[in-house]
Design a protein around this motif. Structure first.
Motif, PDB file in Angstrom:
ATOM      1  N   LYS A  66      31.128  -2.727 -30.059  1.00 15.71           N
ATOM      2  CA  LYS A  66      29.719  -3.018 -30.316  1.00 15.71           C
ATOM      3  C   LYS A  66      29.498  -4.503 -30.607  1.00 15.71           C
ATOM      4  CE  LYS A  66      28.409   1.607 -31.906  1.00 15.71           C
ATOM      5  NZ  LYS A  66      27.962   2.454 -33.062  1.00 15.71           N
ATOM      6  N   ASP A  67      30.588  -5.227 -30.848  1.00 14.29           N
ATOM      7  CA  ASP A  67      30.484  -6.683 -30.998  1.00 14.29           C
ATOM      8  C   ASP A  67      30.090  -7.365 -29.688  1.00 14.29           C
ATOM      9  OD1 ASP A  67      30.888  -7.100 -33.680  1.00 14.29           O
ATOM     10  OD2 ASP A  67      32.981  -7.720 -33.506  1.00 14.29           O
ATOM     11  N   VAL A  68      30.273  -6.703 -28.545  1.00 13.62           N
ATOM     12  CA  VAL A  68      29.959  -7.338 -27.259  1.00 13.62           C
ATOM     13  C   VAL A  68      28.464  -7.617 -27.113  1.00 13.62           C
ATOM     14  CG1 VAL A  68      29.965  -7.069 -24.748  1.00 13.62           C
ATOM     15  CG2 VAL A  68      32.023  -6.533 -26.076  1.00 13.62           C
ATOM     16  N   PRO A  69      27.568  -6.639 -27.285  1.00 11.66           N
ATOM     17  CA  PRO A  69      26.141  -6.983 -27.182  1.00 11.66           C
ATOM     18  C   PRO A  69      25.693  -7.975 -28.246  1.00 11.66           C
ATOM     19  CG  PRO A  69      26.444  -4.668 -27.824  1.00 11.66           C
ATOM     20  CD  PRO A  69      27.770  -5.182 -27.386  1.00 11.66           C
ATOM     21  N   LYS A 124      33.506 -10.695 -40.355  1.00 14.91           N
ATOM     22  CA  LYS A 124      32.290  -9.997 -39.948  1.00 14.91           C
ATOM     23  C   LYS A 124      32.288  -9.658 -38.465  1.00 14.91           C
ATOM     24  CE  LYS A 124      30.090 -10.339 -43.949  1.00 14.91           C
ATOM     25  NZ  LYS A 124      29.670  -9.154 -44.746  1.00 14.91           N
ATOM     26  N   PHE A 125      33.324 -10.112 -37.739  1.00 12.17           N
ATOM     27  CA  PHE A 125      33.350  -9.882 -36.295  1.00 12.17           C
ATOM     28  C   PHE A 125      34.795  -9.894 -35.820  1.00 12.17           C
ATOM     29  CE2 PHE A 125      33.011 -14.408 -37.099  1.00 12.17           C
ATOM     30  CZ  PHE A 125      33.935 -14.975 -36.239  1.00 12.17           C
ATOM     31  N   ASP A 126      35.010  -9.384 -34.613  1.00 12.83           N
ATOM     32  CA  ASP A 126      36.324  -9.417 -33.983  1.00 12.83           C
ATOM     33  C   ASP A 126      36.512 -10.779 -33.321  1.00 12.83           C
ATOM     34  OD1 ASP A 126      38.384  -9.190 -31.888  1.00 12.83           O
ATOM     35  OD2 ASP A 126      38.402  -7.064 -32.413  1.00 12.83           O
ATOM     36  N   PHE A 127      37.454 -11.559 -33.832  1.00 10.78           N
ATOM     37  CA  PHE A 127      37.667 -12.925 -33.360  1.00 10.78           C
ATOM     38  C   PHE A 127      37.886 -12.980 -31.855  1.00 10.78           C
ATOM     39  CE2 PHE A 127      40.535 -16.283 -32.057  1.00 10.78           C
ATOM     40  CZ  PHE A 127      40.002 -17.412 -32.645  1.00 10.78           C
ATOM     41  N   ILE A 128      38.720 -12.105 -31.319  1.00  8.86           N
ATOM     42  CA  ILE A 128      39.067 -12.180 -29.899  1.00  8.86           C
ATOM     43  C   ILE A 128      37.859 -11.886 -29.018  1.00  8.86           C
ATOM     44  CG2 ILE A 128      40.442 -11.093 -28.064  1.00  8.86           C
ATOM     45  CD1 ILE A 128      41.967 -13.118 -29.770  1.00  8.86           C
ATOM     46  N   ILE A 129      37.052 -10.902 -29.375  1.00  8.59           N
ATOM     47  CA  ILE A 129      35.866 -10.606 -28.574  1.00  8.59           C
ATOM     48  C   ILE A 129      34.934 -11.809 -28.534  1.00  8.59           C
ATOM     49  CG2 ILE A 129      33.780  -9.185 -28.431  1.00  8.59           C
ATOM     50  CD1 ILE A 129      35.403  -6.852 -29.529  1.00  8.59           C
ATOM     51  N   ILE A 130      34.699 -12.413 -29.676  1.00 14.11           N
ATOM     52  CA  ILE A 130      33.746 -13.516 -29.740  1.00 14.11           C
ATOM     53  C   ILE A 130      34.328 -14.784 -29.109  1.00 14.11           C
ATOM     54  CG2 ILE A 130      32.313 -14.928 -31.264  1.00 14.11           C
ATOM     55  CD1 ILE A 130      31.695 -11.818 -31.064  1.00 14.11           C
ATOM     56  N   HIS A 131      35.532 -15.178 -29.519  1.00 11.02           N
ATOM     57  CA  HIS A 131      36.105 -16.431 -29.015  1.00 11.02           C
ATOM     58  C   HIS A 131      36.364 -16.373 -27.510  1.00 11.02           C
ATOM     59  CE1 HIS A 131      38.523 -20.160 -29.179  1.00 11.02           C
ATOM     60  NE2 HIS A 131      39.228 -19.562 -28.226  1.00 11.02           N
ATOM     61  N   GLU A 132      37.082 -15.363 -27.060  1.00 10.37           N
ATOM     62  CA  GLU A 132      37.441 -15.333 -25.635  1.00 10.37           C
ATOM     63  C   GLU A 132      36.212 -15.151 -24.751  1.00 10.37           C
ATOM     64  OE1 GLU A 132      40.177 -16.432 -25.100  1.00 10.37           O
ATOM     65  OE2 GLU A 132      41.368 -15.966 -26.868  1.00 10.37           O
ATOM     66  N   SER A 133      35.209 -14.444 -25.227  1.00  8.93           N
ATOM     67  CA  SER A 133      33.972 -14.309 -24.442  1.00  8.93           C
ATOM     68  C   SER A 133      33.193 -15.618 -24.423  1.00  8.93           C
ATOM     69  CB  SER A 133      33.095 -13.191 -25.022  1.00  8.93           C
ATOM     70  OG  SER A 133      33.749 -11.940 -24.944  1.00  8.93           O
TER      71      SER A 133
END
Length: 545
Positions: A262-265, A324-333
């Motif tokens: 759900k971190d993606v949207p 508060k968020f998944d580092f890999i989802i946010i950084h790599e995206s």
């Protein structure tokens, strides 16, 4: 002979300037050689068979290119222990001259300007196995908890020629890509772009997955991911319409992924706000589970953070916001904008990828939790800065700089303070992704763009943070009701403005340079404090001495 002598002289100059020793392979890999500059890669079609049991890859790359000027030799890279077995043009086999992992193909037919030609490169072998992915490039040959093969490529640093032959230099991107990847029929391959079809060979017990990328793509962003995947899908209502978001995870992680991803949207909402539309709507967005931490493969972002918040459950910033968020989802995206949309022409400028993307984490926090939270996040990361080598590396030798993550992010945060207008800052970030859309760029282009949009001369600030290791020290002292101040520990022309407060709750701007300036102190003066959002040090030279 003239060309060879020029090449030798360039090698000597770069070695002298950088104080480092480089090999001829470093120059062949890192420079735009005569055998590279005459042709522009248009399209790759990779057709490969991956045998996870033997850890073996075989296949071909059909490469389409446009002739920019006549030449007789074409340079590609293929790293050992992989081997090129044959090269064909128009059905005729060509000879190959090899230097290290650079291969020079002798062309027989005339190369006419503006002609679009093809060359077929057949290859096979046991590619380098990564011992520490993604920091050490290669193929990860793993197994999942059910004992099934779990395979992925990652090759940002060493380059994609570890596992497939290509024009392995970042300045030239293919305009499009097709991949046909054959794997055992109990597994699935996920690659870049959109899945077109699946061919099933029941006799051979294999499946071939056909993927197509419609956008320009940097070669290190090409990937294979092979596993016992299950797939789920959602659509994101973005700035350019409906964006397909596809998720491929191991079968036993499906329910966990549906919640965690759900971190993606949230990521897309924040980054489209700051950077503009996701750059690859035509190819969709994918998040793919892999047997290593993760990487920014274009439209095929890989994920291996264990379904944890932060970086493997830790907060790099120490501020608390990183959980508060998944580092890999946010950084790599975030790299979809800075690395895949905007790509550096030389890896010496890799800060353009990593500094902006590292700062994107702060901007994500800013968007969802407020500006103060975003500032606390990036400021908290300063403890990880080394300041031992410059952010920009030596050019033409395939060598990156240092501190391109945390120092680079704090440099950008400092630039944001100088601009002092978040509307303008956001317009710059969006403008970079709009005006350099699907392009390769140099640091100077980024500098010029920001200077023009801000109508400021920030060149000495760029020089200080990107091309020097010293952190500016704001020196000051108070005497006879006046404040004396200057910049020290800087390049000669450094002239960065600085926001300070005098302990009375009010802030004002100073314009220090490297020689002493002074001003009358206000009657409310109690204590000088420099704004902590600037990445600097401060020193009261009377008290400290």
């Amino acid at each position: 002979m003239k060309s060879l002598m020029s090449f030798v002289m360039l090698s000597l100059v770069v070695t002298s300037l950088c104080g480092q020793e480089f090999t001829r392979q470093d120059y062949l890999r890192g420079s735009i050689t005569a055998a590279r500059k005459w042709w522009d890669v248009q399209h790759y079609h990779l057709q490969i068979v991956v045998d996870p049991e033997k850890k073996y890859i075989s296949g071909s790359n059909l490469m389409r290119y446009k002739v920019l000027s006549p030449y007789h030799e074409l340079q590609i890279e293929m790293q050992q222990p992989m081997k090129i077995t044959r090269v064909l043009q128009d059905g005729e086999e060509l000879s190959i001259r090899q230097e290290g992992f650079s291969h020079f193909i002798a062309l027989k037919k005339p190369q006419t300007v503006d002609a679009v030609n093809e060359i077929l490169i057949e290859y096979s072998g046991y590619p380098q196995e990564s011992k520490m992915p993604p920091w050490e490039g290669g193929i990860t040959w793993g197994r999942d908890l059910n004992g099934k093969h779990f395979v992925a490529s990652s090759c940002q640093t060493e380059g994609p020629s570890l596992w497939w032959p290509n024009k392995d230099h970042p300045y030239d991107e293919a305009e499009s890509l097709a991949m046909s990847v054959t794997v055992p029929d109990d597994l699935m391959n996920v690659s870049n772009g959109r899945l077109q079809k699946i061919d099933h060979d029941k006799k051979a017990k294999t499946k071939t997955f056909h993927w197509v990328v419609q956008n320009p793509i940097n070669s290190y962003g090409v990937n294979i991911n092979i596993g016992d995947y299950v797939h789920f899908h959602e659509k994101y209502n973005g700035e350019k319409g409906q964006l397909d978001c596809d998720y491929y995870v191991l079968s036993y992680n499906l329910e966990k992924a549906k919640e965690h991803f759900k971190d993606v949207p949230r990521m897309l909402e924040a980054f489209e706000h700051w950077f503009g539309p996701y750059p690859f709507y035509e190819d969709g967005y994918k998040l793919v589970e892999v047997p290593y931490l993760g990487m920014e493969h274009q439209s095929s972002v890989t994920y291996g953070n264990g379904y944890l918040k932060g970086y493997k459950g830790r907060d790099f910033s120490g501020s608390g916001w990183g959980l508060k968020f998944d580092f890999i989802i946010i950084h790599e995206s975030g790299h979809e904008w800075f690395a895949n949309n905007i790509t550096s022409q030389d890896v010496a400028d890799l800060w353009i990828h990593e500094s902006f993307t590292n700062y994107s984490e702060s901007l994500f926090v800013d968007y969802h939790y407020g500006k103060k939270a975003g500032s606390e996040y990036v400021i908290g990361s300063r403890t990880r800065i080394r300041n031992q080598k410059t952010i920009i590396g030596p050019y033409n030798v395939y060598k990156t700089g240092d501190d391109i993550y945390f120092k680079g992010a704090n440099f950008l945060h400092t630039i944001r303070q100088i601009i002092d207008d978040d509307k303008v800052w956001r317009e710059i970030l969006r403008g970079l992704n709009r005006d350099f859309y699907h392009q390769t760029v140099r640091t100077e282009q980024i500098e010029d763009y920001i200077n023009k949009r801000t109508k400021m001369d920030l060149r000495y600030i760029f020089d200080q943070y990107l091309r020097d290791i010293r952190i500016p020290n704001f020196e000051y002292y108070v005497r006879d009701g006046r404040l004396f101040y200057r910049w020290a520990n800087t390049i000669a022309m450094f002239n960065m403005p600085l926001r300070v407060s005098f302990g009375d709750g009010k802030s004002l701007w100073l314009d220090p340079i490297t020689s002493w300036r002074s001003m009358a102190l206000p009657k409310s003066f109690r204590q000088l404090k420099a704004d902590k959002n600037f990445y600097i040090s401060t020193q009261n030279i009377l008290e400290d001495n």
